[in-house]
Design a protein around this motif. Structure first.
Motif, PDB file in Angstrom:
ATOM      1  N   MET A 438      18.810  88.434 -64.999  1.00  0.00           N
ATOM      2  CA  MET A 438      17.639  88.687 -64.155  1.00  0.00           C
ATOM      3  C   MET A 438      16.741  89.754 -64.769  1.00  0.00           C
ATOM      4  O   MET A 438      17.183  90.591 -65.557  1.00  0.00           O
ATOM      5  N   PRO A 439      15.446  89.732 -64.401  1.00  0.00           N
ATOM      6  CA  PRO A 439      14.565  90.829 -64.832  1.00  0.00           C
ATOM      7  C   PRO A 439      15.094  92.170 -64.337  1.00  0.00           C
ATOM      8  O   PRO A 439      15.763  92.253 -63.298  1.00  0.00           O
ATOM      9  N   ARG A 442      11.879  93.546 -60.015  1.00  0.00           N
ATOM     10  CA  ARG A 442      11.184  92.415 -59.410  1.00  0.00           C
ATOM     11  C   ARG A 442      10.669  92.814 -58.034  1.00  0.00           C
ATOM     12  O   ARG A 442      11.363  93.487 -57.275  1.00  0.00           O
ATOM     13  N   GLU A 453       7.330  91.005 -62.024  1.00  0.00           N
ATOM     14  CA  GLU A 453       8.660  91.276 -62.568  1.00  0.00           C
ATOM     15  C   GLU A 453       8.554  91.683 -64.032  1.00  0.00           C
ATOM     16  O   GLU A 453       7.576  91.376 -64.721  1.00  0.00           O
ATOM     17  N   ASP A 456      11.797  88.308 -67.918  1.00  0.00           N
ATOM     18  CA  ASP A 456      13.069  87.626 -67.662  1.00  0.00           C
ATOM     19  C   ASP A 456      13.649  87.193 -69.000  1.00  0.00           C
ATOM     20  O   ASP A 456      13.042  86.387 -69.716  1.00  0.00           O
ATOM     21  N   ASP A 459      14.686  82.965 -69.076  1.00  0.00           N
ATOM     22  CA  ASP A 459      13.913  81.920 -68.409  1.00  0.00           C
ATOM     23  C   ASP A 459      12.959  81.334 -69.457  1.00  0.00           C
ATOM     24  O   ASP A 459      11.956  81.948 -69.810  1.00  0.00           O
TER      25      ASP A 459
END
Length: 515
Positions: A438-439, A442, A453, A456, A459
């Motif tokens: 995950m970032p 966010r 965010e 990532d 992604d």
């Protein structure tokens, strides 16, 4: 993009000070188990008295490669099975499989004999065969036709093996792994052509839909940038004998590692990235994509041999006038292995397959490996083996950083032909890849229906990534070569001698231009 040629003819020069585990890739235990793999560590294995100690490699412990002349000869097969019987292991020669007729070797399962609890190990079996006596002894010419099946690994660079597991092996990575980016410049225009130069890429395949290129099956006869081969992949799947997912389709998941963490598989998108580099540098070629590498980066020697012979068969069929056959001009390989021979001079069936292509006038461009080692990495190191004057060149490619210095992860040595940019490259990546990382931060946007965010890290919905490895230096070197070959394209069909002469002339002009 840069390409630099070595200032010497490639040759093999054993390094007596080299560590015996030099060049052996780091792999997680789960990855080895998934493919029935084992690391051959010289201090932990049995060896034949009077023989030199082996050096490290990775092999399939319950499979052997056996020359087709043995499998097809009932008397030779009976001798081999009889010699194996006293070891507590059994060779299932009736289950021997070959993917492409004439590829030289059959893959044969090794099992524990009925009622016996002996550990199955292909290396130990070969050593016992070498020390057999009486009825269990085998003539040397028969012993030479029984070999390990190596696990080959793709030459991408990244921050370790993932999955939180301890690695097995003796090498290290010195580069950041892939990260998502966006592409600002459009892909170069692709012009119509009566006869396209064609580059075969044997790797993890390409997705059927990506904004950078179109894909079709070779049977459709379309002028797409990528053609795939469903018929070959089906045949590969039918002969699969691994606990890993079979490679029976030109493109298939899994996107993620087989754990509960949800990380993007270590080599997912590897072939897509290679194909995108060719799309950027050689937009007028056509890529012939054969899927022989799993998404954890491993390939089976037997399947790679089959794919190489399949390409050679296609070339021969095309030259003989078969309309549906695929004529190939260059082959790109990004996987390899280090051999257990202390002399670092394997031949065998993969060497035969590579040299068959060269004899047909098809240059083979292979990644030199990412183990920061000078140990020969095959098939790239076949560049240092003697070839007939009429054969096309075999190029082994190391990686450069953007500043033209050799990348820390890259292998090098007297057997490396050239170095191309292989670090910090931007290319295509499958858009469906989205991992669990995950970032760092966010928050909900106050003005748009989306989030704010930080970047990532996994992604890849943009369809592009930054990545590094000699895997990616290889298609860049191939692009330089195929572009130079296209400039000298005389038109019409070429026989082996003319195709080889074209490749050598293109290489000569490239060296002169880049000197």
């Amino acid at each position: 993009m840069r390409l630099v040629f070595a200032d010497h003819e490639p040759h093999l020069k054993p390094n007596p000070r080299r560590d015996h585990m030099s060049g052996v890739p780091e792999l997680a235990y789960s990855t080895l188990d998934r493919h029935g793999g084992r690391v051959l560590a010289p201090g932990q294995v049995v060896r034949t008295a009077g023989q030199s100690s082996p050096v490290g490699t990775i092999y399939r412990y319950d499979r052997l490669l056996v020359d087709e002349s043995v499998i097809q000869n009932a008397e030779a097969r009976r001798k081999l099975e009889g010699a194996i019987s006293p070891t507590g292991m059994s060779l299932e020669s009736q289950a021997a499989s070959v993917i492409v007729a004439g590829q030289g070797s059959y893959r044969v399962p090794v099992t524990s004999a009925a009622g016996d609890h002996a550990a199955v190990d292909a290396w130990a079996l070969i050593q016992r065969l070498r020390t057999g006596s009486g009825e269990s002894s085998l003539p040397g010419e028969l012993l030479d036709k029984v070999r390990l099946e190596h696990l080959m690994i793709c030459s991408k660079s990244g921050p370790g093996v993932g999955n939180g597991e301890p690695p097995v092996g003796g090498s290290h990575s010195f580069s950041l792994g892939r990260i998502p980016v966006d592409m600002v410049n459009p892909m170069p225009s692709r012009h119509s052509a009566e006869r396209r130069m064609r580059v075969a890429v044997l790797d993890t395949g390409v997705p059927p839909k990506h904004p950078a290129f179109d894909v079709s099956d070779r049977s459709e006869g379309d002028d797409t940038f990528v053609i795939v081969d469903h018929a070959f992949q089906t045949k590969l799947g039918e002969h699969s004998d691994s606990p890993a997912i079979p490679l029976d389709d030109p493109w298939e998941g899994p996107v993620h590692e087989p754990t509960l963490v949800g990380e993007v598989a270590s080599h997912f998108g590897h072939g897509t990235f290679m194909t995108g580099l060719l799309r950027q540098m050689s937009p007028d070629v056509q890529v012939y994509s054969l899927r022989v590498v799993h998404n954890d980066g491993l390939a089976y020697e037997h399947e790679v041999i089959a794919a190489l012979h399949h390409v050679a068969d296609q070339v021969e069929a095309s030259r003989n006038g078969e309309a549906e056959a695929v004529n190939v001009d260059v082959v790109v390989l990004a996987m390899g292995y280090v051999d257990e021979s202390p002399d670092d001079e394997p031949g065998g069936w993969i060497g035969d397959a590579v040299k068959r292509l060269a004899a047909l006038g098809i240059p083979v461009v292979a990644a030199a490996g990412n183990q920061s080692s000078d140990r020969p990495f095959y098939p790239a190191a076949f560049s240092a083996h003697h070839l007939p004057e009429v054969a096309a060149p075999i190029l082994s490619v190391g990686a450069l950083n953007p500043n033209r210095h050799i990348a820390m992860f890259s292998n090098e040595g007297p057997w490396v032909t050239c170095y191309a940019t292989g670090a910090g490259l931007v290319s295509t990546y499958p858009r469906e890849a989205k991992g669990s990382r995950m970032p760092d931060r966010r928050a909900r946007s106050s003005y748009l229906n989306r989030h704010r965010e930080s970047h990532d890290p996994d992604d890849f919905s943009s369809g592009y990534a930054v990545w590094s490895g000699t895997s990616f230096a290889a298609p860049i070197a191939a692009a330089f070569l195929v572009n130079a070959m296209a400039d000298a394209e005389p038109g019409g069909a070429l026989d082996s001698a003319a195709a080889s002469a074209r490749a050598h002339e293109a290489l000569k002009r490239l060296k002169k231009q880049l000197a």
